[in-house]
Design a protein around this motif. Structure first.
Motif, PDB file in Angstrom:
ATOM      1  N   LYS A  51     -10.831  -9.079 -13.218  1.00 14.97           N
ATOM      2  CA  LYS A  51      -9.509  -9.623 -12.871  1.00 14.97           C
ATOM      3  C   LYS A  51      -8.465  -8.517 -12.820  1.00 14.97           C
ATOM      4  O   LYS A  51      -7.629  -8.482 -11.917  1.00 14.97           O
ATOM      5  N   ASP A  52      -8.503  -7.607 -13.807  1.00 17.41           N
ATOM      6  CA  ASP A  52      -7.557  -6.492 -13.819  1.00 17.41           C
ATOM      7  C   ASP A  52      -7.729  -5.615 -12.592  1.00 17.41           C
ATOM      8  O   ASP A  52      -6.748  -5.206 -11.961  1.00 17.41           O
ATOM      9  N   ALA A  53      -8.972  -5.317 -12.239  1.00 14.31           N
ATOM     10  CA  ALA A  53      -9.238  -4.470 -11.083  1.00 14.31           C
ATOM     11  C   ALA A  53      -8.753  -5.135  -9.795  1.00 14.31           C
ATOM     12  O   ALA A  53      -8.157  -4.478  -8.936  1.00 14.31           O
ATOM     13  N   ALA A  54      -8.983  -6.439  -9.676  1.00 17.86           N
ATOM     14  CA  ALA A  54      -8.527  -7.161  -8.484  1.00 17.86           C
ATOM     15  C   ALA A  54      -7.006  -7.165  -8.406  1.00 17.86           C
ATOM     16  O   ALA A  54      -6.426  -6.941  -7.340  1.00 17.86           O
ATOM     17  N   ARG A  55      -6.367  -7.402  -9.545  1.00 14.42           N
ATOM     18  CA  ARG A  55      -4.899  -7.416  -9.586  1.00 14.42           C
ATOM     19  C   ARG A  55      -4.342  -6.046  -9.225  1.00 14.42           C
ATOM     20  O   ARG A  55      -3.392  -5.935  -8.447  1.00 14.42           O
ATOM     21  N   ASP A  56      -4.964  -4.976  -9.742  1.00 20.32           N
ATOM     22  CA  ASP A  56      -4.519  -3.621  -9.419  1.00 20.32           C
ATOM     23  C   ASP A  56      -4.685  -3.320  -7.937  1.00 20.32           C
ATOM     24  O   ASP A  56      -3.812  -2.711  -7.314  1.00 20.32           O
ATOM     25  N   ALA A  57      -5.804  -3.752  -7.373  1.00 20.77           N
ATOM     26  CA  ALA A  57      -6.047  -3.515  -5.951  1.00 20.77           C
ATOM     27  C   ALA A  57      -5.017  -4.255  -5.094  1.00 20.77           C
ATOM     28  O   ALA A  57      -4.507  -3.710  -4.113  1.00 20.77           O
ATOM     29  N   LEU A  58      -4.713  -5.484  -5.473  1.00 16.26           N
ATOM     30  CA  LEU A  58      -3.704  -6.246  -4.730  1.00 16.26           C
ATOM     31  C   LEU A  58      -2.330  -5.598  -4.844  1.00 16.26           C
ATOM     32  O   LEU A  58      -1.583  -5.532  -3.868  1.00 16.26           O
ATOM     33  N   ASP A  59      -2.013  -5.100  -6.032  1.00 16.80           N
ATOM     34  CA  ASP A  59      -0.727  -4.422  -6.223  1.00 16.80           C
ATOM     35  C   ASP A  59      -0.634  -3.158  -5.376  1.00 16.80           C
ATOM     36  O   ASP A  59       0.395  -2.897  -4.749  1.00 16.80           O
ATOM     37  N   ARG A  60      -1.732  -2.372  -5.344  1.00 25.01           N
ATOM     38  CA  ARG A  60      -1.733  -1.158  -4.522  1.00 25.01           C
ATOM     39  C   ARG A  60      -1.583  -1.504  -3.046  1.00 25.01           C
ATOM     40  O   ARG A  60      -0.831  -0.857  -2.321  1.00 25.01           O
ATOM     41  N   ASN A  61      -2.266  -2.564  -2.610  1.00 27.71           N
ATOM     42  CA  ASN A  61      -2.192  -2.989  -1.215  1.00 27.71           C
ATOM     43  C   ASN A  61      -0.766  -3.428  -0.879  1.00 27.71           C
ATOM     44  O   ASN A  61      -0.236  -3.098   0.178  1.00 27.71           O
ATOM     45  N   LYS A  62      -0.136  -4.161  -1.788  1.00 29.38           N
ATOM     46  CA  LYS A  62       1.245  -4.617  -1.572  1.00 29.38           C
ATOM     47  C   LYS A  62       2.184  -3.419  -1.484  1.00 29.38           C
ATOM     48  O   LYS A  62       3.043  -3.361  -0.617  1.00 29.38           O
ATOM     49  N   ASP A  63       1.995  -2.439  -2.364  1.00 24.82           N
ATOM     50  CA  ASP A  63       2.831  -1.239  -2.335  1.00 24.82           C
ATOM     51  C   ASP A  63       2.680  -0.500  -1.009  1.00 24.82           C
ATOM     52  O   ASP A  63       3.665  -0.038  -0.434  1.00 24.82           O
ATOM     53  N   GLU A  64       1.441  -0.408  -0.518  1.00 22.39           N
ATOM     54  CA  GLU A  64       1.213   0.276   0.756  1.00 22.39           C
ATOM     55  C   GLU A  64       1.878  -0.476   1.906  1.00 22.39           C
ATOM     56  O   GLU A  64       2.461   0.128   2.801  1.00 22.39           O
ATOM     57  N   ARG A  65       1.813  -1.805   1.881  1.00 23.72           N
ATOM     58  CA  ARG A  65       2.478  -2.595   2.935  1.00 23.72           C
ATOM     59  C   ARG A  65       3.982  -2.410   2.867  1.00 23.72           C
ATOM     60  O   ARG A  65       4.650  -2.309   3.891  1.00 23.72           O
ATOM     61  N   ASP A  66       4.540  -2.367   1.645  1.00 23.20           N
ATOM     62  CA  ASP A  66       5.980  -2.166   1.502  1.00 23.20           C
ATOM     63  C   ASP A  66       6.395  -0.812   2.070  1.00 23.20           C
ATOM     64  O   ASP A  66       7.429  -0.708   2.740  1.00 23.20           O
ATOM     65  N   ILE A  67       5.599   0.218   1.824  1.00 21.66           N
ATOM     66  CA  ILE A  67       5.913   1.543   2.356  1.00 21.66           C
ATOM     67  C   ILE A  67       5.824   1.527   3.870  1.00 21.66           C
ATOM     68  O   ILE A  67       6.701   2.076   4.556  1.00 21.66           O
ATOM     69  N   ASP A  68       4.802   0.862   4.421  1.00 15.58           N
ATOM     70  CA  ASP A  68       4.680   0.765   5.882  1.00 15.58           C
ATOM     71  C   ASP A  68       5.880   0.041   6.475  1.00 15.58           C
ATOM     72  O   ASP A  68       6.402   0.448   7.517  1.00 15.58           O
ATOM     73  N   ASP A  69       6.334  -1.021   5.826  1.00 11.25           N
ATOM     74  CA  ASP A  69       7.502  -1.764   6.308  1.00 11.25           C
ATOM     75  C   ASP A  69       8.746  -0.883   6.298  1.00 11.25           C
ATOM     76  O   ASP A  69       9.541  -0.898   7.237  1.00 11.25           O
ATOM     77  N   MET A  70       8.926  -0.107   5.242  1.00 13.87           N
ATOM     78  CA  MET A  70      10.093   0.780   5.159  1.00 13.87           C
ATOM     79  C   MET A  70      10.035   1.850   6.239  1.00 13.87           C
ATOM     80  O   MET A  70      11.053   2.172   6.856  1.00 13.87           O
ATOM     81  N   ASP A  71       8.842   2.369   6.498  1.00 13.93           N
ATOM     82  CA  ASP A  71       8.695   3.391   7.553  1.00 13.93           C
ATOM     83  C   ASP A  71       9.054   2.796   8.914  1.00 13.93           C
ATOM     84  O   ASP A  71       9.722   3.439   9.721  1.00 13.93           O
TER      85      ASP A  71
END
Length: 77
Positions: A51-71
């Motif tokens: 569960k922790d690993a899945a949550r971390d992966a989702l958080d990293r994916n969300k962060d990457e999408r946020d950076i792409d949106d800002m770019d």
């Protein structure tokens, strides 16, 4: 940290204590009960780790999408 990891570790340690007590007293029934709890605790801990690993992966994916949106927003400005 997922609550299953905490509960699992507590269960694992409690089972280990019970199993060890059974070994010291020569009581195979207590040993078996302790081993069962220990294995159950290890499994619960593993579930929590997944569960922790899945949550971390989702958080990293969300962060990457946020950076792409800002770019994209910077490029449009």
């Amino acid at each position: 940290m997922d609550k299953d990891r905490v509960k699992g570790k507590m269960e694992e340690v409690g089972g280990r204590i019970e199993r060890q007590t059974g070994e010291w007293t020569g009581n195979p029934k207590t040993q078996a009960k302790g081993l069962k709890k220990e294995v159950k605790g290890k499994a619960r801990n593993a579930v929590g780790q997944v569960k922790d690993a899945a949550r971390d992966a989702l958080d990293r994916n969300k962060d990457e999408r946020d950076i792409d949106d800002m770019d994209r927003e910077r490029g449009a400005a």
